[in-house]
Design a protein around this motif. Sequence first.
Motif, short mmCIF file in Angstrom:
data_model
loop_
_atom_site.label_atom_id
_atom_site.label_comp_id
_atom_site.label_asym_id
_atom_site.label_seq_id
_atom_site.Cartn_x
_atom_site.Cartn_y
_atom_site.Cartn_z
N ASN A 338 1.93 5.01 4.00
CA ASN A 338 2.05 3.57 4.24
C ASN A 338 0.72 2.85 4.03
O ASN A 338 0.65 1.78 3.41
CB ASN A 338 2.54 3.31 5.66
N LEU A 339 -0.35 3.45 4.54
CA LEU A 339 -1.68 2.84 4.41
C LEU A 339 -2.12 2.79 2.96
O LEU A 339 -2.75 1.81 2.52
CB LEU A 339 -2.70 3.62 5.25
N GLU A 340 -1.77 3.82 2.20
CA GLU A 340 -2.12 3.83 0.77
C GLU A 340 -1.37 2.72 0.05
O GLU A 340 -1.95 2.00 -0.79
CB GLU A 340 -1.80 5.19 0.16
N ALA A 341 -0.09 2.56 0.36
CA ALA A 341 0.73 1.52 -0.29
C ALA A 341 0.20 0.12 0.03
O ALA A 341 0.30 -0.80 -0.79
CB ALA A 341 2.18 1.66 0.16
N LYS A 342 -0.38 -0.04 1.21
CA LYS A 342 -0.93 -1.34 1.62
C LYS A 342 -2.34 -1.57 1.09
O LYS A 342 -2.88 -2.67 1.23
CB LYS A 342 -0.96 -1.43 3.15
N GLY A 343 -2.94 -0.53 0.50
CA GLY A 343 -4.29 -0.67 -0.02
C GLY A 343 -5.38 -0.50 1.02
O GLY A 343 -6.54 -0.81 0.78
#
Length: 375
Positions: A338-343
């Motif tokens: 999730n954190l990767e998808a949010k940048g």
Amino acid sequence: MSITSFFDKQKEQSLIKARIVEKYFWAWANVMIPSAKKYNSKIAYIDLFAGPGRYEDGSKSTPIKILETAISNPYMQNMLVTVFNDADTKHINSLQEAINSIPNIANLKSKPKVFNHKVGEEIVKILEQLKLPPTLFFVDPWGYEGLSLELINSVVKNHGCDCIFFFNYKRINMALSNATVEEHMNALFGNIRADQVRQQLKTLQPGEREITVVEAICEALKEMGGEYVLPFCFKDKNGNRTSHHLIFVSKHIKGYNIMKQIMAKESTEQHQGVPSFEYNPATYRQPLLFEFSHPLDDLEEMLLDTFAGQTITMLEIYDRHHVGRRYISKNYKAALNNLEAKGNITADPPANKRRKKKGELTFADSVKVTFLPKQ
């Protein structure tokens, strides 16, 4: 409920409790067996409040299931030493009869030892003097009499020894304000901590009382040397009150990780995939009541704060962060995805280089994560 009526019929809570113990025994034994084979040594299972072996409805209790598990495994047949005790003579006679009736019980190299003693200081002193082989110690008293920090430590002090014990929160909560059983509470929490808890409870609401009492016993166990402590909560049939906890104590992270996975699977509910570490019969009747927390969102915020500016693997993140929290490995992987998808983080390899499993993006233990520095 009397101790006699308790064994009339196996209740769902008892079934879940026994299943957690059985699953852990199997996993624990398979970790210990290779070392025991190498050094030609034994492994052991001790239950000091063993009960009658079977419920009145014919259901098998934990001692019988443990022995059946051992019989099913050639290595356990040769290596396992079992000790069962109960202060009730009728229970012991019934247990011995149930053990004798187990098919192929003679295949066990070490005959199960069955004793009829009250658990107290004398047994603690005997155990303290022994250098035990790797042992799984199950302590399931009726109430709290006989349960003490010294009893648990008398076994856990030895290498490879873990303890699972029954913590009757409902009765202990009442006993902490009862001067006539002060001695038992002091033995369980330690004199100083027991007095501190008594003072704290005077001004607390029910929910706060439970957190305070359980945290106190967990801290006492850690100070004793049981570095890894994991409680599993059982609610009453209405889901409003806690009846008891099953508490796991170990000196080794591997045992903690194994038990955490077992308890996670036995949890009746999950919020955003995060297990509750709780058995709550009401969950099935009132599922909407348990959908308002967002623990995975909380985990994401914690990771951003804890690891800001660092580059670290997924496995290192998990090892450094999960102890004492109810998150399991898959929760960390979901949060990082999730954190990767949010940048908010970068990953190596990135998402477009990682495969999907069952439609979901994987996040291997070896993936390197770089967290942005704090703003």
